[in-house]
Motif scaffolding. Structure first.
Motif, short mmCIF file in Angstrom:
data_model
loop_
_atom_site.label_atom_id
_atom_site.label_comp_id
_atom_site.label_asym_id
_atom_site.label_seq_id
_atom_site.Cartn_x
_atom_site.Cartn_y
_atom_site.Cartn_z
N GLU A 151 0.84 -1.20 0.00
CA GLU A 151 0.00 0.00 0.00
C GLU A 151 0.87 1.25 0.00
N THR A 152 1.89 1.26 0.85
CA THR A 152 2.78 2.41 0.94
C THR A 152 3.53 2.62 -0.37
N CYS A 153 3.98 1.55 -0.99
CA CYS A 153 4.67 1.67 -2.28
C CYS A 153 3.72 2.22 -3.34
N GLY A 154 2.44 1.89 -3.24
CA GLY A 154 1.46 2.44 -4.17
C GLY A 154 1.34 3.95 -4.04
N PHE A 155 1.31 4.44 -2.81
CA PHE A 155 1.25 5.90 -2.61
C PHE A 155 2.55 6.56 -3.04
N ARG A 156 3.66 5.86 -2.86
CA ARG A 156 4.94 6.39 -3.35
C ARG A 156 4.93 6.52 -4.87
N ASP A 157 4.49 5.46 -5.55
CA ASP A 157 4.54 5.46 -7.01
C ASP A 157 3.52 6.40 -7.63
N HIS A 158 2.42 6.67 -6.91
CA HIS A 158 1.38 7.56 -7.44
C HIS A 158 1.46 8.96 -6.83
N PHE A 159 2.55 9.25 -6.11
CA PHE A 159 2.63 10.51 -5.37
C PHE A 159 2.42 11.72 -6.27
N GLN A 160 3.16 11.80 -7.36
CA GLN A 160 3.03 12.95 -8.24
C GLN A 160 1.64 13.02 -8.85
N ASP A 161 1.07 11.88 -9.21
CA ASP A 161 -0.28 11.86 -9.76
C ASP A 161 -1.30 12.39 -8.75
N LEU A 162 -1.12 12.04 -7.49
CA LEU A 162 -2.04 12.49 -6.45
C LEU A 162 -1.97 14.01 -6.29
N LEU A 163 -0.77 14.57 -6.33
CA LEU A 163 -0.63 16.02 -6.22
C LEU A 163 -1.27 16.71 -7.42
N GLU A 164 -1.06 16.16 -8.59
CA GLU A 164 -1.64 16.76 -9.79
C GLU A 164 -3.16 16.65 -9.79
N ALA A 165 -3.69 15.66 -9.08
CA ALA A 165 -5.14 15.47 -9.00
C ALA A 165 -5.79 16.31 -7.91
N GLY A 166 -4.98 17.10 -7.18
CA GLY A 166 -5.56 18.02 -6.20
C GLY A 166 -5.16 17.79 -4.77
N ALA A 167 -4.38 16.75 -4.49
CA ALA A 167 -3.93 16.54 -3.11
C ALA A 167 -2.81 17.53 -2.78
N GLY A 168 -2.92 18.17 -1.63
CA GLY A 168 -1.88 19.09 -1.22
C GLY A 168 -0.77 18.39 -0.46
N ARG A 169 -1.14 17.34 0.28
CA ARG A 169 -0.18 16.56 1.05
C ARG A 169 -0.61 15.11 1.07
N VAL A 170 0.35 14.23 1.32
CA VAL A 170 0.09 12.82 1.55
C VAL A 170 0.86 12.43 2.80
N TYR A 171 0.18 11.76 3.72
CA TYR A 171 0.82 11.24 4.92
C TYR A 171 0.42 9.78 5.11
N GLY A 172 1.38 8.96 5.56
CA GLY A 172 1.05 7.67 6.12
C GLY A 172 0.96 7.82 7.62
N LEU A 173 0.11 7.07 8.30
CA LEU A 173 -0.06 7.22 9.75
C LEU A 173 -0.20 5.84 10.38
N SER A 174 0.58 5.61 11.41
CA SER A 174 0.49 4.35 12.15
C SER A 174 0.86 4.60 13.60
N SER A 175 0.85 3.52 14.38
CA SER A 175 1.19 3.65 15.80
C SER A 175 2.67 3.38 16.06
N GLN A 176 3.45 3.08 15.01
CA GLN A 176 4.88 2.86 15.21
C GLN A 176 5.58 4.20 15.50
N ASP A 177 6.70 4.14 16.23
CA ASP A 177 7.39 5.37 16.56
C ASP A 177 8.14 5.90 15.34
N THR A 178 8.64 7.13 15.43
CA THR A 178 9.24 7.78 14.26
C THR A 178 10.54 7.09 13.82
N ASP A 179 11.28 6.50 14.75
CA ASP A 179 12.50 5.79 14.35
C ASP A 179 12.14 4.60 13.46
N TYR A 180 11.12 3.86 13.86
CA TYR A 180 10.67 2.73 13.06
C TYR A 180 10.19 3.22 11.70
#
Length: 318
Positions: free
Chosen positions: A212-241
């Motif tokens: 799923e994360t690789c999908g958002f990586r590969d479509h990142f530019q397409d998402l911005l061009e489609a109107g997304a201002g930002r993309v974030y992944g969110l989980s309960s893992q700490d920032t080092d992980y």
């Protein structure tokens, strides 16, 4: 009336009024004692100047509109000269937008290039089998149930919560701005050399965070061009992980860490428990102007979800 009263009624400063006078845009009556005396016509002119300036028309170029009012027209833009000024301002704004769009596109290209540079390299402990295990989904992967656990989210205000991102900054979820923010929430990304919880593949909706994360990586530019201002992944893992994931997968966006699942508790997001851990169920939020505009849930298959979000953005333009 005095200048202070004019400024109050027109919602400007007395300094601004004096500036308008210096340009000859307003010419108040002079009393015998030399004091200026403003009237309701002056209030109307100053309000017009302020409104046009807020639209991006420089104060110095508002004269055609004021002359139109002075000629007895009901509206300041009833005259040809006013319309010409509108067109000039639009042309200048269009040029600025095109220049900014080109700069934005260049920055996105540079970001993608930098994020993907060297992303094919593997960590010392990562083998080809490790990579295939995390990127390949089993054919019999169970689909999550459509239990309606996210039906209440669209239209809900984003809570005043700050989460740490992988760049080390606190991100206020209620202050993400007027552009759409895509927040894909996932339970746990696999890590080379680290075992996943027992029975992970048999838990509906658990497996597939890396694809799923690789999908958002590969479509990142397409998402911005489609109107997304930002993309974030969110989980309960700490920032080092999460930073290890960002570096290993070459992500052009940041992750958000919510180790205590405060977002789940505040918004009533669906979660599940495994091996003594409480984890988010997979869902994605589209946030705009402090409100959840749309929620994707359940999500299946996870490796196709970024394309689903992209399709929704294109079909629902702002």
């Amino acid at each position: 009336m005095q200048i202070s009263e004019l400024a109050r009624q027109a919602d400007v400063t007395t300094k601004a009024v004096r500036y308008y006078e210096s340009l000859g845009l307003i010419t108040p009556e002079r009393l015998a004692n030399g004091y200026r005396n403003y009237n309701e016509d002056d209030v109307r002119l100053v309000r017009e100047i302020r409104t046009l300036h807020q639209l991006g028309i420089p104060v110095e170029r508002t004269r055609p509109f004021l002359d139109c009012l002075a000629a007895g027209r009901l509206h300041a833009d009833d005259c040809p000269a006013s319309l010409a000024t509108y067109r000039e301002a639009i042309d200048e704004l269009t040029e600025r937008i095109e220049a900014l769009t080109a700069r934005r596109a260049t920055l996105i290209t540079n970001l993608n290039a930098a994020a993907h540079r060297g992303s094919s390299s593997k960590a010392p402990e990562q083998t080809a089998t490790d990579s295939e295990d995390y990127l390949t989904l089993p054919a019999d992967l169970p689909a999550p149930e459509a239990d309606g656990a996210a039906d209440h989210l669209p239209g809900t205000k984003t809570p005043q919560i700050s989460l740490l991102n992988t760049a080390g900054k606190e991100i206020r979820l209620d202050a993400l701005g007027p552009r759409r923010t895509v927040i894909y929430i996932y339970p746990l990304t696999g890590r080379p050399g680290t075992d996943l919880p027992e029975g992970w593949n048999s838990i509906p909706g658990a497996r597939g965070c890396t694809p799923e994360t690789c999908g958002f990586r590969d479509h990142f530019q397409d998402l911005l061009e489609a109107g997304a201002g930002r993309v974030y992944g969110l989980s309960s893992q700490d920032t080092d992980y999460q930073n290890e994931v960002v570096e290993r997968l070459g992500l052009p966006f940041d992750m958000l860490s919510d180790p205590t699942l405060v977002l789940a508790d505040t918004l009533g997001l669906p979660t599940f428990e495994v091996d003594g851990m409480r984890l988010f169920k997979r869902l994605t939020l589209i946030v705009r102007d402090g409100v959840i505009e749309h929620a994707f849930y359940p999500i299946f298959p996870p490796n196709e979800h970024a394309q689903q979000v992209l399709t929704w953005l294109r079909e629902n333009p702002l």
